[in-house]
Design a protein around this motif. Sequence first.
Motif, PDB file in Angstrom:
ATOM      1  N   GLN A 178       0.852  -1.196   0.000  1.00  0.00           N
ATOM      2  CA  GLN A 178       0.000   0.000   0.000  1.00  0.00           C
ATOM      3  C   GLN A 178       0.881   1.238   0.000  1.00  0.00           C
ATOM      4  OE1 GLN A 178      -2.403   0.670   3.571  1.00  0.00           O
ATOM      5  NE2 GLN A 178      -3.950   1.791   2.438  1.00  0.00           N
ATOM      6  N   ASP A 179       0.485   2.233  -0.756  1.00  0.00           N
ATOM      7  CA  ASP A 179       1.245   3.483  -0.825  1.00  0.00           C
ATOM      8  C   ASP A 179       0.694   4.473   0.195  1.00  0.00           C
ATOM      9  OD1 ASP A 179       3.128   5.359  -1.913  1.00  0.00           O
ATOM     10  OD2 ASP A 179       1.438   6.367  -2.874  1.00  0.00           O
ATOM     11  N   HIS A 180       1.576   5.292   0.757  1.00  0.00           N
ATOM     12  CA  HIS A 180       1.098   6.285   1.733  1.00  0.00           C
ATOM     13  C   HIS A 180       0.158   7.283   1.091  1.00  0.00           C
ATOM     14  CE1 HIS A 180       4.940   4.827   3.318  1.00  0.00           C
ATOM     15  NE2 HIS A 180       4.432   5.048   4.499  1.00  0.00           N
ATOM     16  N   ALA A 181       0.472   7.675  -0.131  1.00  0.00           N
ATOM     17  CA  ALA A 181      -0.380   8.598  -0.867  1.00  0.00           C
ATOM     18  C   ALA A 181      -0.710   9.862  -0.092  1.00  0.00           C
ATOM     19  CB  ALA A 181      -1.670   7.894  -1.311  1.00  0.00           C
ATOM     20  N   PHE A 234       2.460   9.817   7.521  1.00  0.00           N
ATOM     21  CA  PHE A 234       1.954   8.478   7.865  1.00  0.00           C
ATOM     22  C   PHE A 234       3.066   7.448   7.984  1.00  0.00           C
ATOM     23  CE2 PHE A 234      -1.131  10.459   4.778  1.00  0.00           C
ATOM     24  CZ  PHE A 234      -1.970  10.995   5.742  1.00  0.00           C
ATOM     25  N   PHE A 347       4.505   2.560   7.846  1.00  0.00           N
ATOM     26  CA  PHE A 347       3.249   3.121   7.355  1.00  0.00           C
ATOM     27  C   PHE A 347       2.222   2.905   8.458  1.00  0.00           C
ATOM     28  CE2 PHE A 347       0.110   3.134   3.460  1.00  0.00           C
ATOM     29  CZ  PHE A 347      -0.592   4.174   4.051  1.00  0.00           C
ATOM     30  N   ILE A 652      -7.945   4.939   5.635  1.00  0.00           N
ATOM     31  CA  ILE A 652      -6.725   4.312   5.113  1.00  0.00           C
ATOM     32  C   ILE A 652      -6.840   2.792   5.246  1.00  0.00           C
ATOM     33  CG2 ILE A 652      -4.248   4.006   5.542  1.00  0.00           C
ATOM     34  CD1 ILE A 652      -4.032   6.999   5.985  1.00  0.00           C
ATOM     35  N   GLU A 660      -7.041  -0.373  -2.541  1.00  0.00           N
ATOM     36  CA  GLU A 660      -5.677  -0.015  -2.903  1.00  0.00           C
ATOM     37  C   GLU A 660      -4.781  -1.235  -3.059  1.00  0.00           C
ATOM     38  OE1 GLU A 660      -4.100   3.071  -0.334  1.00  0.00           O
ATOM     39  OE2 GLU A 660      -6.133   3.687   0.127  1.00  0.00           O
ATOM     40  N   LYS A 663       0.251  -2.527  -8.145  1.00  0.00           N
ATOM     41  CA  LYS A 663       0.306  -3.630  -9.103  1.00  0.00           C
ATOM     42  C   LYS A 663       1.677  -3.695  -9.756  1.00  0.00           C
ATOM     43  CE  LYS A 663      -4.573  -3.656 -10.087  1.00  0.00           C
ATOM     44  NZ  LYS A 663      -5.605  -2.992 -10.861  1.00  0.00           N
ATOM     45  N   ASN A 671       0.870   0.992 -11.696  1.00  0.00           N
ATOM     46  CA  ASN A 671      -0.164   2.005 -11.428  1.00  0.00           C
ATOM     47  C   ASN A 671       0.367   3.126 -10.544  1.00  0.00           C
ATOM     48  OD1 ASN A 671       0.055   0.203  -9.305  1.00  0.00           O
ATOM     49  ND2 ASN A 671      -2.117   0.224  -8.791  1.00  0.00           N
ATOM     50  N   ASN A 673       0.180   6.242 -10.278  1.00  0.00           N
ATOM     51  CA  ASN A 673      -0.511   7.520 -10.407  1.00  0.00           C
ATOM     52  C   ASN A 673      -1.838   7.402  -9.681  1.00  0.00           C
ATOM     53  OD1 ASN A 673      -2.696   6.575 -12.276  1.00  0.00           O
ATOM     54  ND2 ASN A 673      -0.929   6.122 -13.545  1.00  0.00           N
ATOM     55  N   PHE A 674      -2.499   8.523  -9.464  1.00  0.00           N
ATOM     56  CA  PHE A 674      -3.728   8.499  -8.673  1.00  0.00           C
ATOM     57  C   PHE A 674      -4.962   8.143  -9.495  1.00  0.00           C
ATOM     58  CE2 PHE A 674      -2.268  11.418  -4.965  1.00  0.00           C
ATOM     59  CZ  PHE A 674      -1.587  10.350  -4.425  1.00  0.00           C
ATOM     60  N   TYR A 677      -4.016   4.043  -9.164  1.00  0.00           N
ATOM     61  CA  TYR A 677      -3.883   3.643  -7.763  1.00  0.00           C
ATOM     62  C   TYR A 677      -5.030   4.327  -7.035  1.00  0.00           C
ATOM     63  CZ  TYR A 677      -2.236   2.655  -3.144  1.00  0.00           C
ATOM     64  OH  TYR A 677      -2.168   2.177  -1.854  1.00  0.00           O
ATOM     65  N   ALA A 678      -6.034   3.554  -6.683  1.00  0.00           N
ATOM     66  CA  ALA A 678      -7.295   4.156  -6.254  1.00  0.00           C
ATOM     67  C   ALA A 678      -7.348   4.375  -4.754  1.00  0.00           C
ATOM     68  CB  ALA A 678      -8.459   3.285  -6.702  1.00  0.00           C
ATOM     69  N   LEU A 679      -6.801   5.487  -4.286  1.00  0.00           N
ATOM     70  CA  LEU A 679      -7.079   5.814  -2.896  1.00  0.00           C
ATOM     71  C   LEU A 679      -8.492   6.399  -2.844  1.00  0.00           C
ATOM     72  CD1 LEU A 679      -5.495   9.128  -1.767  1.00  0.00           C
ATOM     73  CD2 LEU A 679      -5.025   8.220  -4.007  1.00  0.00           C
TER      74      LEU A 679
ATOM     75  N   ARG B 184     -13.066   3.371  -8.452  1.00  0.00           N
ATOM     76  CA  ARG B 184     -13.567   3.993  -7.229  1.00  0.00           C
ATOM     77  C   ARG B 184     -14.835   4.731  -7.580  1.00  0.00           C
ATOM     78  NH1 ARG B 184      -8.366   7.392  -6.518  1.00  0.00           N
ATOM     79  NH2 ARG B 184      -8.381   8.646  -8.381  1.00  0.00           N
TER      80      ARG B 184
ATOM     81  N   GLU C  42      -5.259  14.723 -11.180  1.00  0.00           N
ATOM     82  CA  GLU C  42      -5.859  13.591 -10.468  1.00  0.00           C
ATOM     83  C   GLU C  42      -6.102  13.821  -8.984  1.00  0.00           C
ATOM     84  OE1 GLU C  42      -2.920  10.731 -11.497  1.00  0.00           O
ATOM     85  OE2 GLU C  42      -3.633  10.521 -13.548  1.00  0.00           O
TER      86      GLU C  42
END
Lengths: 752, 291, 162
Positions: A178-181, A234, A347, A652, A660, A663, A671, A673-674, A677-679, B184, C42
């Motif tokens: 998982q990314d902190h984003a 985080f 994290f 989170i 999240e 991949k 992935n 990018n936002f 990468y679906a936060l 999402r 984004e």
Amino acid sequence: MNVIGKRIRKVDGFELVTGRAKFAGDYKFPGMVYGAVKRAGVPAGRITSIDVAAARNTPGVIDVLTAKDIPGPNLIGVLPPYDQPLLAENEIRYAGESVVLIIAETAEIARSAASSVSVSIEPYDPILSVEDALAPDARKIHESGNITLSKKLIKGEVKSAFEKADVIVEGVYETSFQDHAYLEPETVCAVPGRRITLYASCQSPFHIRGHVAANLNMPASSVQVVQAVTGGSFGGKDDVAAEIGSLACIAAQRLNRPVMIAHERKESIIGSNLRHAARIDCKTGALNDGTIIAREITVMLDGGAYASESPFVTMKTLIHAAGPYNIENVEVESTAVFTNKTYCGAFRGFGVPQVTFASESQIDELADKLGMDRLEIRRINGLKAGDANATGQVYQQSVGLQETIEVIAAQPALPDRIDVARYLHGTGYACVAQGISNGAEGIDVTGASVQMSQDGSVLVGIGLTELGQGSRTVWAQIVAEVLGVDIENISVRLVDTDSVHDSGPTVASRSTTVGGMAVQKAANEVKKSLVSMAALMMQTDEENIELRDGYAILKMDDAARIPISSVATAAYWTGFPLMNLAFSKAPEANFDDDTHQGDIYIAYNYGTHRMDVQVDTTTGEVKVLNHFAAHDVGRVINPLGLEGQVEGASLIGFGMAHMERIKYADGIIQNANFADYALPSIKDRIPTKSIAVEDHNPTGPFGAKGAGEPPVAAAAAVFANAISDAVGFRFTRLPITREDILDAIQQRGNHG
Amino acid sequence: MRYLKPSSVSEAADVLESSRGMILAGGTDAYVYMAEGFCHPETLIDISSIDTLRGIYVATDDREEEVIRIGACTTIAEIAASQDLPTCLRQGARAVGSPQIRNLGTIGGNVCNASPCGDTLAPLLCLDARFVLRASGGTRVIACEDFFTGPKKTVLKPNEFLEFIELPASSCGKASAFRMIGNRKGQAISQANASVSLVMVDGRMSDLRVAVGSVAPVPLRLGKLEEFLTGKRVKEVSLAMFKEPILEGIRPIDDVRSSASYRQEVTVALVFDALAECASKDSGECEGAGA
Amino acid sequence: MIRFKCNGKAVQLEAEPEARVIDVLRDGLGLTGTKEGCGRGECGACTILLDGKPVNSCLLLAGKIADREITTIEGIASEDGALHPIQEAFLDKGAVQCGFCTPGMVLSTKALLDENETPELEEIEEALSGNLCRCTGYGKIVEAVREAGQRLMHESDQQGDA
Ligand SMILES: Cc1cc2nc3c(=O)[nH]c(=O)nc-3n(C[C@H](O)[C@H](O)[C@H](O)COP(=O)(O)OP(=O)(O)OC[C@H]3O[C@@H](n4cnc5c(N)ncnc54)[C@H](O)[C@@H]3O)c2cc1C
Ligand code: FES
Ligand code: FES
């Protein structure tokens, strides 16, 4: 209490809502230039040559640095011996590895020049899974081998206990990277000089200072690190801030010009640490009455290319894997492994979300097998004051788990389920415990200063950082409470390594607890001066004086009062000290290194969550109908801040559990990018209702315990349990995406 | 880089002819391509402030038929908010990105970008849209179903740009609906989307169009399904029944956003929902442009 | 040379038409309240208002703002430093944690409330769906938007009475 427990708005909020707050990218200095790196682009190999000619000839390019241009050891890390180069010299261990640093007049030029660098790499077969890393003939990613750390916890005798068990459940559970984003990508800005100054978006300025100094080959005292206002961390802005911070400082000293390095979003995802992916083998044995008598758990963490915080995360998973339960026989083995992927580190939750998901899933499976209510089984086994937890540590107070269970049990149930063919409904429960303080991970000392001016206003300094979690407000509240001054008159400094004391890392939910204790101690010393002075002025004994509402007040006669500013002025001229530097040291962890039995943390935060979900059987879409999050926080210092922490951490956890996933394909993140990468967005949020349980913690200020991390674990676990309940299928891998849900529904449909 | 801002359509056509530059409308796709280094145009021709390229109104087309005309630079937000357009197109527009993106992005950009996941493409296809393409030599008109040739590929020639999109005036008399699903709920890119338009005659479906997006290199009409459904009552059909005609029609792929199998399953659900929404409404849902 | 109006004032500065507006604002005008979180449209951290409508300044080319009006976070509080009701509501309701998303959130909120002071929940969610926040979990942001709408309505009622 006048200030503690009140909904106080953020003391540093004005700058943030007006756009005046200075984040690292907002600094500007005359002659400033910009850095960008060339990354390896392949997950494993050996550098054979680097061609920087095109980059050097690009107009606007000022300097090009490779590993040999680093004055110091070209290494960073968390625990010595450090293993991560600033710029790779020979070995490439992950695709995001920095190889060449370009400095140019603008960031755009630096980036495009970086892309013109050609690095020839003789590729190795990348090691992309824990299994491959542990294979007997596996290539060694580091000289020391492919195991970062492996530890055991042994309590009682699991083997014989399992023989006595009436039921046993076993399972394998997995979680993803998982990314902190955080919304602000990592950014630093270095200003050269005989002493160099680094403005950084970062979590632990002293840690960074050490690395910068070493890599510059300068004494630490010649380096000043100032934490810029930081747009979220985080746990994530530590190693990477040391990496780009050191690079920026080295370039700045070479060129005698200020240097800024700001990551793009993509770099923030591929080139800075992630949450460990985990595989957890878990086995639980219980008696027919529901008593859990044994747990055996093996945790395997994919730590990526460098150690970073892996050793500490390993310890954390080891200690937390068995959950907040009173179990006589526990055996856990935790291992972190190197692979050729982006390195993993701290994290929010720090390994606890992964193991809690496994543990809480299995508690549900056990309840089902026993035909027992899922909350009841948690009640029966949940820790109480006086019980020994997995490390054998016994707390005589502030073990509020049972109360959180009861609070959750008392929440209104879902209205009758309307399982019209298309929608399924489900309810899940999960419990969590999360240790507060560094515990087994190291000595825990915090220094804080409290300084009152003659006008009665107060300046607070502490080496822990504000990252959005509201710590400054909490510290200000503590000082306001002790000194009886208005919170508006209290300022909390930026962390500047020149002017505050090294307080260790801002991790492990320790800001409120350990940090708050130091602040309280320092404030109490200043209070002594004020009370002594006021007693002299009122010609009475010190015990008759109270500090409140901006006055020193005679307890028996409310009207007899002197403004604190007058007391402070008098104290100053009398020579009573109005400043104090205090240290708070958590009792040292005391445990056996082979079994991890002993006293580890100063306290635990306990929690219980419930979540109700509705699942669309045609698309797998999930709607969270309710989410109740009860946590024992000892004492609520600021309800507004606490709710914000619980709500934010829960989302989170929900992202980790449902949306999240980093991949990889052949060791390259696909992935970064936002969009892909679906936060969670605002439409994906969950209706978290935070409920505070207050079981006084003697080791925290005013009885408080930190709460920034535990909701992540509980929210992730409770989602898995709620979805499994709705679908009637036990999901064992996070995230559980819509696709996974639809798959499960269809398979269930096909088989009956 | 040259940045030109022609003030009329003919000027734009001339500059395009002479420079072979890149057309820039809202720039939401174009900027990202440039930033990622996918293209390095020498000339940018910003057509977004040409007045005649904006707006929605009734006109007569090259066949002397009444049409609803949409200027290529009409923003996605304007499409989403318009009372004069069929529901499916407005719903498709609403599904594009975020409010910020919709305020900048244009329908012409969405069409010419020709991404398989473009959210207005299936609606336009199911509404029998026609595209008016402009070059310095004049215009030509092409049907939506002939426009897309592959992912990010269209029949546009380097000297041509999209001037108008035209919908048959009758499309406003139809019931229509759009559905999408993404990774999402907010600001999501379609993993699959579906658009349906139809007229209910005595409770039976007629003049049916079903189009799907993100499940093939180009947006697709599902002819088999249309045939199967025509003349039926909505109550007579179930999701299971039209799984087969849909799966036969689409060619989804595995990519970073979704697996092919999920795209398949979900497309069935999306078509079904869009159909159900259409059937639940009386036809004739928008006023018609300029009314 | 590009001319436009920024936060109510006429501005004229040297900038390439293909420069990004976020850079023009931050570097050219020193308005660093506009944040860059992704540079690809984004995240919404770079949201500004263009003729009153929210747009991503990271995707917007400077050539497009000629003769138009821009509002940034610096133009929200009044000249005397008093916070706008939206800013007050964000602080009072705890809608700000790290604050990096906040300028964009405030501007998207302003665009929404300028049109409608009593938005439904779905309208709030739609209006803020292009602004990501990693810290708050969004609940407190929704509360703040509602609260701000109420306060603005009060203000306009009072002005109406006066
Ligand atoms: C963060 C983000 C999210 C997005 N989400 C979605 C989404 O959910 N759904 C979706 O469908 N799209 C989405 N998009 C893509 C994009 O916003 C839309 O496709 C938009 O409609 C493009 O319009 P534009 O005016 O900005 O096009 P531009 O970027 O200006 O142009 C796009 C392409 O079309 C060409 N072009 C534009 N207009 C014409 C014309 N009139 N004639 C000939 N060629 C032309 C350009 O040369 C360019 O190649 C998203 C984009 C971003 C950045
Ligand atoms: S920086 Fe513009 S949307 Fe993220
Ligand atoms: S407050 Fe940190 S991203 Fe929103």
